[in-house]
Design a protein around this motif. Structure first.
Motif, mmCIF file in Angstrom:
data_model
loop_
_atom_site.group_PDB
_atom_site.id
_atom_site.type_symbol
_atom_site.label_atom_id
_atom_site.label_comp_id
_atom_site.label_asym_id
_atom_site.label_seq_id
_atom_site.Cartn_x
_atom_site.Cartn_y
_atom_site.Cartn_z
ATOM 1 N N TYR A 63 0.753 -1.725 -0.091
ATOM 2 C CA TYR A 63 0.160 -0.349 -0.441
ATOM 3 C C TYR A 63 1.013 1.595 -0.075
ATOM 4 N N ASN A 64 0.780 1.989 -0.319
ATOM 5 C CA ASN A 64 0.740 3.565 -0.737
ATOM 6 C C ASN A 64 0.983 4.347 1.001
ATOM 7 N N LEU A 65 -0.036 4.124 1.142
ATOM 8 C CA LEU A 65 -0.494 5.684 2.649
ATOM 9 C C LEU A 65 -1.002 4.618 4.002
ATOM 10 N N LYS A 66 -0.235 2.996 3.992
ATOM 11 C CA LYS A 66 -0.053 2.194 5.064
ATOM 12 C C LYS A 66 0.836 1.469 4.696
ATOM 13 N N ASP A 67 1.694 1.524 5.686
ATOM 14 C CA ASP A 67 2.546 0.790 5.788
ATOM 15 C C ASP A 67 2.229 -1.132 6.827
ATOM 16 N N LEU A 121 -0.748 4.221 9.512
ATOM 17 C CA LEU A 121 -1.351 5.184 8.305
ATOM 18 C C LEU A 121 0.355 5.622 7.554
ATOM 19 N N ARG A 122 0.766 6.154 7.344
ATOM 20 C CA ARG A 122 2.033 6.683 6.882
ATOM 21 C C ARG A 122 1.790 7.754 6.337
ATOM 22 N N ASP A 123 2.896 9.274 6.823
ATOM 23 C CA ASP A 123 2.767 10.374 6.284
ATOM 24 C C ASP A 123 3.320 10.584 5.069
ATOM 25 N N PRO A 124 2.297 11.116 4.353
ATOM 26 C CA PRO A 124 2.372 11.454 3.060
ATOM 27 C C PRO A 124 3.983 12.839 2.740
ATOM 28 N N ILE A 130 6.125 9.975 1.362
ATOM 29 C CA ILE A 130 6.084 9.162 0.033
ATOM 30 C C ILE A 130 6.681 9.831 -1.151
ATOM 31 N N LEU A 175 5.368 6.336 -6.093
ATOM 32 C CA LEU A 175 4.242 5.118 -6.335
ATOM 33 C C LEU A 175 4.395 3.571 -6.290
#
Length: 449
Positions: free
Chosen positions: A136-140, A145-148, A151, A154
Motif C-alpha cells: 500500500y502507498n498510504l499504509k505500512d 498510516l504513513r506520513d504523506p 512518500i 508510487l
C-alpha cells in the motif's frame, strides 16, 4: 439391513466431538448439539450447539472421486453465531442456543447459511482467503498510516499467497420480529425470501430487508386463555414458492397457499388423523403433538414426527396418513414415568434420504431408526463410542419388551433416557448420515466393498 442402503459403517469411522473435532469430549451444557444440517451438495455439514456456536465440517476433497475410500469430514470453520442477551422490557434472558440452521444454495465461491436462536435470525457468509494485499502507498506493512511527506514513489499493491483462512461474517441480522420462541426457519424455493415461525406466528422475510417482515400466519387468540394449540414446525414446499405447511401441538398439519390471501390464517388443506377412542388416555394430546414436519424432495409427500410415530401424508389425501411407522411403541407402557421426568416433551426430528425411499428418526439410548418405504423393513441402530471403531459395521439392535430376553437384546427397563438422538441429517445424494448424540456428532456411511 435396509435394502439399497447397505450395511452402515461409521465413517472411517469418525466420531466427532462438538467443537474440537476429536473423540475427546468436554461434556458441558454448552457443547450439546442442537441442530445438524448438510448443505445442498453434501460437501459441508453444519452443527449448532447450546453455546451459540456453529461448527462447519467439510468433506475431504482428494478422496471424493475414489470409489473405495469415501471422503472424511473434518472441521472447516467454527464461529460464535449468537451470544446470550437480556430482554430488559420483559426481564427475560435470551439463550444463545442455536435452534435451526438452513443453508442457501451456493451461487459463488462463498457459502451462506441462516442460523437462529429463540429471537434473532442471522445470515452468515463463510468464505476462504488465501491471498493478502501488500504494498500500500498510504499504509505500512503493519497497517499504520504513513506520513504523506515521506512518500516519494508510487507503488502498485500486489496480492501475496498466505495460509488458507476461513472467515465467517454476519451479512444480515433479522431481529425484533418474534414475541415467542422461534422453532423453525425455512428458505423459499425462490431464494429471495425465507420464513421464521414461533409458537403463534409465522413471518415472511426478504433476504435484503432486515427491518421489517410480513406476518403470514397469526393464530394468537384475542384472549390468551382461549389458546388451545401452538405452532410446532413450518417448512416451505421445495418447488412451489407460494406453498408452505405448518404443524401444531394438536397433531394437525395445515397447508397454506400465499396466492389465496396475504394472511394465511385460512388453510388450503387440513391434514388430521381421527383418534381411536380406544387408545384415548391422559397422555394422548401430549404424544400426538408434532415435533417436526418435512416435505419430501419430490414435494409430493409430507412427513411428520410425533412422540411415538413417524407418518407420511400424501398432499392429495387429508383424512389419514398413507404410511405410519412405529418408532418406539414399547414406550407406550412407560408414558407415566416419561411424563414425570419430562422426556415425553422431547422434540425428535425426522429426515428423508435423497430419493425419499428411506426415513430416519431418533430415539432413546442413542438409538436411531430407519424405515424403508418400499420393502416396509425397518432397523434400529446405535450411535455410541463403544462401537466407534473405524469401518465397524453397525449391528441392528432390538428392544425386549417382556418375557425372556435374548443375548443381543436390550430390556426396555434398561434404556437410558438421558441418551437421546433428537437431531439427524441425511446427505442429499449419498448414503451418508449425521447423527447428533448429546455433544457427539457421529457420521455414518453405507459399507463400501
Amino acid at each position: 439391513m435396509i435394502p439399497g442402503l447397505g450395511a452402515l459403517t461409521q465413517d472411517t469411522l469418525w466420531c466427532f466431538s462438538q467443537v474440537k473435532g476429536t473423540v475427546e469430549v468436554g461434556a458441558t451444557e454448552a457443547d450439546i448439539i442442537s441442530t445438524v444440517e448438510f448443505n445442498h451438495t453434501g460437501e459441508l455439514l453444519a452443527t449448532g450447539d447450546k453455546g451459540g456456536r456453529v461448527v462447519i465440517f467439510q468433506r475431504e476433497q482428494e478422496s471424493k472421486n475414489q470409489v473405495h475410500r469415501r471422503g472424511e469430514y473434518n472441521v472447516y470453520s467454527t464461529f460464535q453465531s449468537h451470544e446470550p442477551e437480556f430482554d430488559y422490557l420483559k426481564s427475560l434472558e435470551i439463550e444463545e442456543k442455536i435452534n435451526k440452521i438452513r443453508w442457501l444454495p451456493q451461487q459463488n465461491a462463498a457459502y451462506f447459511l441462516l442460523s437462529t436462536n429463540d429471537k434473532t435470525v442471522k445470515l452468515w457468509k463463510v468464505s476462504e482467503r488465501d491471498k493478502r494485499p501488500e504494498g500500500y502507498n498510504l499504509k505500512d506493512e503493519e497497517g499504520r498510516l504513513r506520513d504523506p511527506a515521506t512518500i516519494t514513489t508510487l507503488r502498485v499493491p500486489v496480492l501475496r499467497p498466505m495460509d488458507l483462512m476461513v472467515e465467517a461474517t454476519p451479512r444480515r441480522v433479522f431481529a425484533n420480529a418474534h414475541t415467542y420462541h422461534i422453532n423453525s426457519i425455512s428458505v423459499n424455493s425462490d431464494y429471495e425470501t425465507y420464513m421464521s415461525a414461533d409458537d403463534l406466528r409465522i413471518n415472511l422475510w426478504n433476504f435484503e430487508i432486515t427491518n421489517q417482515s410480513f406476518n403470514i400466519v397469526d393464530i394468537k387468540p384475542a384472549n390468551m386463555e382461549e389458546l388451545t394449540e401452538v405452532i410446532t414446525a413450518a417448512e416451505f414446499h421445495p418447488h412451489h414458492c407460494n406453498t408452505f405447511v405448518y404443524s401444531s401441538s394438536k397433531g394437525t398439519i395445515r397447508l397454506c397457499d400465499m396466492r389465496a390471501s396475504a394472511l394465511c390464517d385460512r388453510h388450503t388443506k387440513f391434514f388430521e388423523e381421527p383418534e381411536d377412542p380406544s387408545n384415548r388416555s391422559f397422555f394422548s394430546e401430549i404424544i400426538s403433538s408434532i415435533s417436526d414436519v418435512k416435505f419430501s424432495h419430490s414435494g409430493r409427500y409430507i412427513m411428520t414426527r410425533d412422540y411415538l410415530t413417524v407418518k407420511v401424508w400424501d398432499l392429495n389425501m387429508e383424512n389419514r396418513p398413507i404410511e405410519t411407522y412405529q418408532v418406539h411403541d414399547y414406550l407406550r407402557s412407560k408414558l407415566c414415568s416419561l411424563y414425570e421426568n419430562d422426556c415425553i416433551f422431547d422434540k425428535f426430528e425426522c429426515v428423508w434420504n435423497g430419493s425419499d425411499s428411506v426415513i430416519m428418526t431418533g430415539s432413546y439410548n442413542n438409538f436411531f431408526r430407519m424405515f424403508d418405504r418400499n420393502t416396509k423393513r425397518d432397523v434400529t441402530l446405535e450411535a455410541s463410542r463403544e462401537n466407534s471403531k473405524p469401518r465397524a459395521i453397525l449391528k441392528p439392535r432390538k428392544v425386549c419388551v417382556g418375557g425372556k430376553r435374548r443375548k443381543d437384546e436390550i430390556s426396555v427397563d434398561s434404556l437410558d433416557f438421558s441418551k437421546k438422538i433428537l437431531h439427524t441429517a441425511w446427505h442429499p445424494s449419498e448414503n451418508i448420515i449425521a447423527v447428533a448424540a448429546t455433544n457427539n456428532l457421529y457420521i455414518f456411511q453405507d459399507k463400501v466393498n
